[in-house]
Design an enzyme around this catalytic site. Structure first.
Site, short mmCIF file in Angstrom:
data_model
loop_
_atom_site.label_atom_id
_atom_site.label_comp_id
_atom_site.label_asym_id
_atom_site.label_seq_id
_atom_site.Cartn_x
_atom_site.Cartn_y
_atom_site.Cartn_z
N ASN A 172 0.83 -1.22 0.00
CA ASN A 172 0.00 0.00 0.00
C ASN A 172 0.86 1.26 0.00
OD1 ASN A 172 -3.06 -0.40 0.11
ND2 ASN A 172 -2.30 -2.02 1.47
N HIS A 217 -8.31 -1.03 5.83
CA HIS A 217 -8.65 -2.34 6.40
C HIS A 217 -9.26 -3.21 5.30
CE1 HIS A 217 -9.68 -5.23 9.46
NE2 HIS A 217 -10.86 -5.35 8.90
N ILE A 267 -1.72 -1.71 17.71
CA ILE A 267 -2.87 -0.90 18.08
C ILE A 267 -2.33 0.39 18.67
CG2 ILE A 267 -4.86 -0.74 19.63
CD1 ILE A 267 -5.15 -3.80 19.27
C1 GRF Z 1 -3.37 -4.82 3.88
O1 GRF Z 1 -4.21 -5.88 3.57
C2 GRF Z 1 -4.07 -3.79 4.74
O2 GRF Z 1 -5.43 -3.67 4.43
C3 GRF Z 1 -3.91 -4.35 6.12
O3 GRF Z 1 -2.61 -4.89 6.13
C4 GRF Z 1 -2.22 -5.26 4.82
C5 GRF Z 1 -0.94 -4.56 4.51
O4 GRF Z 1 -0.41 -4.93 3.27
N1 GRF Z 1 -4.14 -3.32 7.10
P1 GRF Z 1 0.83 -4.14 2.68
O5 GRF Z 1 1.93 -4.18 3.73
O6 GRF Z 1 0.40 -2.73 2.38
O7 GRF Z 1 1.23 -4.88 1.44
#
Ligand code: GRF
Length: 202
Positions: free
Chosen positions: A14, A110, A93
Protein backbone atom coordinates in the site's frame (compact mmCIF):
# COMPACT_ATOMS: atom_id res chain seq x y z
CA UNK A 1 3.44 20.72 -0.44
CA UNK A 2 1.60 18.31 1.89
CA UNK A 3 3.77 15.86 3.77
CA UNK A 4 2.77 12.26 4.42
CA UNK A 5 4.07 9.85 7.05
CA UNK A 6 3.55 6.13 6.47
CA UNK A 7 3.55 3.59 9.29
CA UNK A 8 3.93 -0.05 8.31
CA UNK A 9 5.09 -3.42 9.58
CA UNK A 10 5.60 -5.62 6.54
CA UNK A 11 5.38 -5.96 2.78
CA UNK A 12 4.43 -2.33 2.21
CA UNK A 13 2.47 -2.73 -1.01
CA UNK A 14 0.00 0.00 0.00
CA UNK A 15 2.88 2.37 0.77
CA UNK A 16 4.50 1.56 -2.59
CA UNK A 17 1.22 2.17 -4.36
CA UNK A 18 0.78 5.60 -2.68
CA UNK A 19 4.40 6.46 -3.47
CA UNK A 20 3.91 5.44 -7.11
CA UNK A 21 0.79 7.63 -7.31
CA UNK A 22 2.88 10.57 -6.10
CA UNK A 23 5.72 9.79 -8.50
CA UNK A 24 3.34 9.47 -11.46
CA UNK A 25 1.66 12.78 -10.61
CA UNK A 26 -1.71 11.15 -9.92
CA UNK A 27 -1.35 12.66 -6.44
CA UNK A 28 0.26 16.06 -6.82
CA UNK A 29 1.43 18.53 -4.20
CA UNK A 30 2.48 15.80 -1.78
CA UNK A 31 5.61 14.01 -0.67
CA UNK A 32 6.38 11.19 1.73
CA UNK A 33 8.36 12.67 4.62
CA UNK A 34 8.68 9.52 6.73
CA UNK A 35 8.30 5.75 6.48
CA UNK A 36 8.36 4.21 9.94
CA UNK A 37 8.20 0.53 10.87
CA UNK A 38 8.01 -1.32 14.15
CA UNK A 39 9.68 -4.27 12.40
CA UNK A 40 13.36 -3.99 11.45
CA UNK A 41 13.00 -6.43 8.54
CA UNK A 42 9.83 -4.96 7.00
CA UNK A 43 10.10 -5.10 3.21
CA UNK A 44 8.40 -1.72 3.07
CA UNK A 45 11.28 -0.19 5.03
CA UNK A 46 13.84 -1.71 2.66
CA UNK A 47 11.89 -0.30 -0.27
CA UNK A 48 11.70 3.15 1.36
CA UNK A 49 15.49 3.19 1.84
CA UNK A 50 16.06 2.10 -1.75
CA UNK A 51 13.83 4.99 -2.87
CA UNK A 52 15.88 7.44 -0.78
CA UNK A 53 13.00 8.20 1.59
CA UNK A 54 13.47 8.97 5.27
CA UNK A 55 13.05 5.47 6.76
CA UNK A 56 13.00 4.75 10.48
CA UNK A 57 12.87 1.52 12.46
CA UNK A 58 11.19 2.24 15.81
CA UNK A 59 12.17 -0.57 18.19
CA UNK A 60 9.42 -1.33 20.71
CA UNK A 61 11.77 -3.44 22.84
CA UNK A 62 13.61 -0.22 23.82
CA UNK A 63 10.40 1.15 25.40
CA UNK A 64 8.21 -1.70 26.68
CA UNK A 65 5.51 0.86 27.41
CA UNK A 66 2.85 1.43 24.76
CA UNK A 67 2.27 5.12 25.37
CA UNK A 68 5.99 5.98 25.65
CA UNK A 69 6.62 4.11 22.43
CA UNK A 70 3.74 5.90 20.71
CA UNK A 71 5.07 9.27 21.93
CA UNK A 72 8.45 8.43 20.39
CA UNK A 73 6.73 7.55 17.11
CA UNK A 74 4.67 10.77 17.37
CA UNK A 75 7.89 12.78 17.79
CA UNK A 76 9.32 11.20 14.63
CA UNK A 77 6.14 12.10 12.77
CA UNK A 78 6.18 15.68 14.07
CA UNK A 79 9.87 16.06 13.15
CA UNK A 80 9.03 14.96 9.61
CA UNK A 81 6.45 17.75 9.39
CA UNK A 82 3.72 15.32 8.29
CA UNK A 83 0.22 16.68 7.64
CA UNK A 84 -1.27 13.23 7.03
CA UNK A 85 -0.38 9.95 8.70
CA UNK A 86 -1.26 6.73 6.85
CA UNK A 87 -1.30 3.41 8.63
CA UNK A 88 -0.52 0.87 5.93
CA UNK A 89 -0.31 -2.59 7.43
CA UNK A 90 0.97 -1.20 10.75
CA UNK A 91 0.42 -4.15 13.06
CA UNK A 92 0.17 -2.24 16.31
CA UNK A 93 -2.87 -0.90 18.08
CA UNK A 94 -2.20 2.79 18.61
CA UNK A 95 -2.92 4.34 22.01
CA UNK A 96 -5.69 6.89 22.55
CA UNK A 97 -2.97 9.44 23.38
CA UNK A 98 -1.48 8.91 19.90
CA UNK A 99 -4.89 9.15 18.24
CA UNK A 100 -5.58 12.42 20.09
CA UNK A 101 -2.37 14.05 18.81
CA UNK A 102 -3.19 13.27 15.18
CA UNK A 103 -6.96 13.59 15.34
CA UNK A 104 -8.57 13.95 11.89
CA UNK A 105 -5.31 13.35 10.03
CA UNK A 106 -4.61 9.73 10.90
CA UNK A 107 -6.05 7.20 8.43
CA UNK A 108 -5.96 3.43 7.97
CA UNK A 109 -6.85 0.82 5.38
CA UNK A 110 -8.65 -2.34 6.40
CA UNK A 111 -9.30 -5.31 4.10
CA UNK A 112 -13.06 -5.64 4.66
CA UNK A 113 -16.22 -3.60 4.34
CA UNK A 114 -16.37 -2.23 7.89
CA UNK A 115 -18.07 -2.65 10.28
CA UNK A 116 -17.97 -6.28 9.10
CA UNK A 117 -14.88 -8.25 9.99
CA UNK A 118 -12.72 -5.85 12.01
CA UNK A 119 -9.44 -7.05 13.53
CA UNK A 120 -7.00 -9.61 12.25
CA UNK A 121 -7.41 -11.87 9.21
CA UNK A 122 -10.37 -9.98 7.79
CA UNK A 123 -10.17 -11.85 4.47
CA UNK A 124 -10.25 -15.22 6.26
CA UNK A 125 -13.18 -14.00 8.38
CA UNK A 126 -15.10 -13.05 5.21
CA UNK A 127 -14.26 -16.39 3.57
CA UNK A 128 -15.36 -18.37 6.64
CA UNK A 129 -18.59 -16.39 6.94
CA UNK A 130 -19.46 -17.09 3.32
CA UNK A 131 -20.23 -13.52 2.27
CA UNK A 132 -20.74 -12.91 -1.45
CA UNK A 133 -19.04 -9.54 -1.36
CA UNK A 134 -16.19 -8.13 0.68
CA UNK A 135 -13.72 -5.35 -0.03
CA UNK A 136 -11.76 -2.68 1.73
CA UNK A 137 -12.28 0.47 3.78
CA UNK A 138 -10.18 3.61 4.24
CA UNK A 139 -11.16 5.27 7.49
CA UNK A 140 -10.03 7.80 10.05
CA UNK A 141 -8.52 6.20 13.13
CA UNK A 142 -10.23 6.73 16.46
CA UNK A 143 -9.69 5.14 19.87
CA UNK A 144 -11.45 1.90 18.86
CA UNK A 145 -9.93 -0.65 16.49
CA UNK A 146 -11.13 -0.37 12.84
CA UNK A 147 -13.91 1.95 13.92
CA UNK A 148 -13.37 5.58 12.86
CA UNK A 149 -15.33 7.56 10.25
CA UNK A 150 -15.29 5.94 6.81
CA UNK A 151 -13.71 7.86 3.93
CA UNK A 152 -14.01 5.37 1.05
CA UNK A 153 -14.98 1.74 0.56
CA UNK A 154 -14.66 -0.55 -2.42
CA UNK A 155 -16.47 -3.84 -2.99
CA UNK A 156 -15.17 -7.04 -4.52
CA UNK A 157 -17.33 -10.04 -5.46
CA UNK A 158 -16.52 -13.42 -3.97
CA UNK A 159 -16.99 -16.40 -6.26
CA UNK A 160 -17.97 -19.88 -5.09
CA UNK A 161 -14.63 -21.40 -6.08
CA UNK A 162 -12.43 -18.65 -4.59
CA UNK A 163 -9.73 -19.53 -2.07
CA UNK A 164 -8.78 -17.08 0.70
CA UNK A 165 -5.71 -16.22 -1.36
CA UNK A 166 -7.89 -15.36 -4.36
CA UNK A 167 -10.04 -13.11 -2.19
CA UNK A 168 -7.03 -11.45 -0.54
CA UNK A 169 -5.39 -10.74 -3.90
CA UNK A 170 -8.60 -9.24 -5.32
CA UNK A 171 -9.07 -7.06 -2.24
CA UNK A 172 -5.42 -5.96 -2.24
CA UNK A 173 -5.72 -4.73 -5.82
CA UNK A 174 -8.70 -2.63 -4.74
CA UNK A 175 -6.85 -1.41 -1.61
CA UNK A 176 -4.13 0.07 -3.77
CA UNK A 177 -6.65 2.04 -5.82
CA UNK A 178 -8.80 3.20 -2.95
CA UNK A 179 -5.95 4.21 -0.59
CA UNK A 180 -4.34 6.43 -3.21
CA UNK A 181 -7.74 7.92 -4.00
CA UNK A 182 -8.32 8.76 -0.31
CA UNK A 183 -4.84 10.26 0.07
CA UNK A 184 -5.43 12.38 -3.04
CA UNK A 185 -8.74 13.65 -1.60
CA UNK A 186 -7.04 14.54 1.69
CA UNK A 187 -4.15 16.30 -0.05
CA UNK A 188 -6.64 18.27 -2.16
CA UNK A 189 -8.52 19.20 1.04
CA UNK A 190 -11.74 17.63 -0.21
CA UNK A 191 -12.62 15.71 2.93
CA UNK A 192 -14.93 17.00 5.65
CA UNK A 193 -15.75 15.07 8.81
CA UNK A 194 -19.24 15.61 10.17
CA UNK A 195 -19.68 13.44 13.24
CA UNK A 196 -19.35 9.83 12.11
CA UNK A 197 -19.76 10.82 8.49
CA UNK A 198 -17.18 11.87 5.98
CA UNK A 199 -18.35 14.10 3.17
CA UNK A 200 -16.24 14.13 0.05
CA UNK A 201 -16.38 17.33 -1.99
CA UNK A 202 -16.78 16.85 -5.72
C1 GRF B 1 -3.37 -4.82 3.88
O1 GRF B 1 -4.21 -5.88 3.57
C2 GRF B 1 -4.07 -3.79 4.74
O2 GRF B 1 -5.43 -3.67 4.43
C3 GRF B 1 -3.91 -4.35 6.12
O3 GRF B 1 -2.61 -4.89 6.13
C4 GRF B 1 -2.22 -5.26 4.82
C5 GRF B 1 -0.94 -4.56 4.51
O4 GRF B 1 -0.41 -4.93 3.27
N1 GRF B 1 -4.14 -3.32 7.10
P1 GRF B 1 0.83 -4.14 2.68
O5 GRF B 1 1.93 -4.18 3.73
O6 GRF B 1 0.40 -2.73 2.38
O7 GRF B 1 1.23 -4.88 1.44
Amino acid sequence: MKKIAILLSGRGSNFISIHNSIKSGNISGAEISLVLSNKADALGLTHARAEGLHAVFADYSKFKDRVKYDMYVAAQIKDSGADLICLAGYMRIVSKEFVEIFKDRLINIHPSILPSFPGLDAQQQAFDYGVKYSGCTVHFVDEKVDHGAIILQSLVAINDDDTVDDISARILKEEHLVYSKAVKLFVEDKIRIIGRKVVVQK
